[in-house]
Motif scaffolding. Structure first.
Motif, mmCIF file in Angstrom:
data_model
loop_
_atom_site.group_PDB
_atom_site.id
_atom_site.type_symbol
_atom_site.label_atom_id
_atom_site.label_comp_id
_atom_site.label_asym_id
_atom_site.label_seq_id
_atom_site.Cartn_x
_atom_site.Cartn_y
_atom_site.Cartn_z
ATOM 1 N N LEU A 18 -30.790 28.594 -3.592
ATOM 2 C CA LEU A 18 -30.240 28.460 -2.385
ATOM 3 C C LEU A 18 -30.949 27.636 -1.138
ATOM 4 C CD1 LEU A 18 -28.621 31.969 -2.405
ATOM 5 C CD2 LEU A 18 -27.522 29.821 -2.452
ATOM 6 N N CYS A 19 -32.195 27.843 -1.214
ATOM 7 C CA CYS A 19 -33.364 27.181 -0.281
ATOM 8 C C CYS A 19 -33.193 25.617 -0.494
ATOM 9 C CB CYS A 19 -34.707 27.796 -0.685
ATOM 10 S SG CYS A 19 -34.833 29.444 0.182
ATOM 11 N N MET A 20 -33.348 25.316 -1.884
ATOM 12 C CA MET A 20 -32.897 23.821 -2.046
ATOM 13 C C MET A 20 -31.668 23.059 -1.678
ATOM 14 S SD MET A 20 -36.043 23.244 -3.086
ATOM 15 C CE MET A 20 -35.765 21.467 -3.881
ATOM 16 N N TYR A 21 -30.705 24.202 -1.933
ATOM 17 C CA TYR A 21 -29.247 23.643 -1.267
ATOM 18 C C TYR A 21 -29.312 23.800 0.183
ATOM 19 C CZ TYR A 21 -24.174 23.907 -1.043
ATOM 20 O OH TYR A 21 -22.698 23.778 -0.857
ATOM 21 N N ALA A 22 -29.819 24.526 0.954
ATOM 22 C CA ALA A 22 -29.815 24.513 2.352
ATOM 23 C C ALA A 22 -30.711 23.453 2.791
ATOM 24 C CB ALA A 22 -30.569 25.881 2.923
ATOM 25 N N GLY A 27 -33.049 19.704 6.015
ATOM 26 C CA GLY A 27 -34.200 18.793 6.053
ATOM 27 C C GLY A 27 -35.382 19.774 6.573
ATOM 28 N N ASN A 28 -35.330 20.857 6.752
ATOM 29 C CA ASN A 28 -36.528 21.561 6.740
ATOM 30 C C ASN A 28 -36.602 22.828 6.272
ATOM 31 O OD1 ASN A 28 -37.932 23.827 8.446
ATOM 32 N ND2 ASN A 28 -38.001 22.478 9.940
ATOM 33 N N ILE A 29 -37.895 23.038 5.476
ATOM 34 C CA ILE A 29 -37.720 24.152 4.570
ATOM 35 C C ILE A 29 -37.868 25.837 5.186
ATOM 36 C CG2 ILE A 29 -40.594 24.194 4.170
ATOM 37 C CD1 ILE A 29 -37.919 24.692 1.424
ATOM 38 N N GLU A 30 -38.465 25.772 6.043
ATOM 39 C CA GLU A 30 -38.742 26.879 7.060
ATOM 40 C C GLU A 30 -37.013 27.298 7.589
ATOM 41 O OE1 GLU A 30 -40.806 24.308 7.783
ATOM 42 O OE2 GLU A 30 -42.493 25.087 6.850
ATOM 43 N N GLU A 31 -36.745 26.370 7.971
ATOM 44 C CA GLU A 31 -35.314 26.742 8.284
ATOM 45 C C GLU A 31 -34.206 27.180 7.271
ATOM 46 O OE1 GLU A 31 -33.417 24.864 12.300
ATOM 47 O OE2 GLU A 31 -34.231 23.347 10.970
ATOM 48 N N SER A 32 -34.387 26.429 6.161
ATOM 49 C CA SER A 32 -33.585 26.709 4.946
ATOM 50 C C SER A 32 -34.018 28.157 4.419
ATOM 51 C CB SER A 32 -34.122 25.796 3.712
ATOM 52 O OG SER A 32 -33.647 24.294 4.411
ATOM 53 N N ARG A 68 -23.477 28.682 7.167
ATOM 54 C CA ARG A 68 -24.605 28.818 7.904
ATOM 55 C C ARG A 68 -25.213 27.550 8.418
ATOM 56 N NH1 ARG A 68 -26.271 30.335 12.392
ATOM 57 N NH2 ARG A 68 -28.419 31.066 12.553
ATOM 58 N N CYS A 69 -25.705 26.917 7.396
ATOM 59 C CA CYS A 69 -26.194 25.466 7.823
ATOM 60 C C CYS A 69 -25.351 24.771 8.597
ATOM 61 C CB CYS A 69 -26.475 24.665 6.499
ATOM 62 S SG CYS A 69 -27.919 25.356 5.498
#
Length: 173
Positions: A18-22, A27-32, A68-69
């Motif tokens: 899900l993090c990779m999808y977000a 384009g930002n891992i922390e936000e994802s 959410r994204c």
């Protein structure tokens, strides 16, 4: 209690994909990571409130993360987010299952990378993510170029082996 265990188990199973999808949207891992955590918190609150169980958890999670994204991208004026919104719009046109499967595949690869010894992982990331040449890596780390080559070879073989094990496991089900 079993419901919480289920949520914990599903969190472990779906967090990285899900993090990779977000990440494709934001384009930002922390936000994802924040988005995925918020989605799971919402799911936990619904479970605690006695809401009916979700019938298709995978679909629910991916849809919730995507929505959410998109909300974040629409409310943001940052250039990165605008580019993410354009990327999200093109992703919407893609086959949704394909995008989900890609995020799962990427998560498996990153899990394999995370399992590498620290120095080998560092060399792999410097080469493949940062785009550095072997000579640059060798100079920066104070090792020989041949050592960099050997470590890269071992890292790539470990990732291939790890991914093959996952694929063979899935086909054995």
């Amino acid at each position: 209690m079993s419901q919480q265990f289920n949520i914990e188990q599903n969190f472990r199973l779906w967090y990285k994909p899900l993090c990779m999808y977000a990440l494709q949207f934001l384009g930002n891992i922390e936000e994802s990571e924040d988005v995925v955590q918020e989605v799971f918190c919402t799911l936990l609150k619904k479970a605690d409130a006695g809401s009916p169980e979700v019938t298709n958890l995978k679909s629910y999670l991916y849809s919730s993360v995507k929505n959410r994204c998109l909300d974040i991208l629409k409310s943001s004026s940052a250039k990165v987010h605008k580019e993410g919104l354009e990327s999200a719009e093109s992703l919407e046109q893609e086959d949704e299952d394909s995008a989900r499967n890609n995020s799962i595949d990427r998560a498996r690869i990153w899990s394999a990378i995370d399992a590498l010894p620290k120095s080998r992982r560092q060399i792999l990331i410097m080469s493949k993510v940062q785009g550095k040449k072997y000579s640059e890596i060798a100079e920066e780390l104070g090792i020989s170029e041949n050592t960099v080559r050997n470590q890269m070879s071992k890292a790539l073989e470990a990732i291939r082996t790890s991914v093959k094990k996952v694929i063979s496991f899935l086909f054995s089900l």
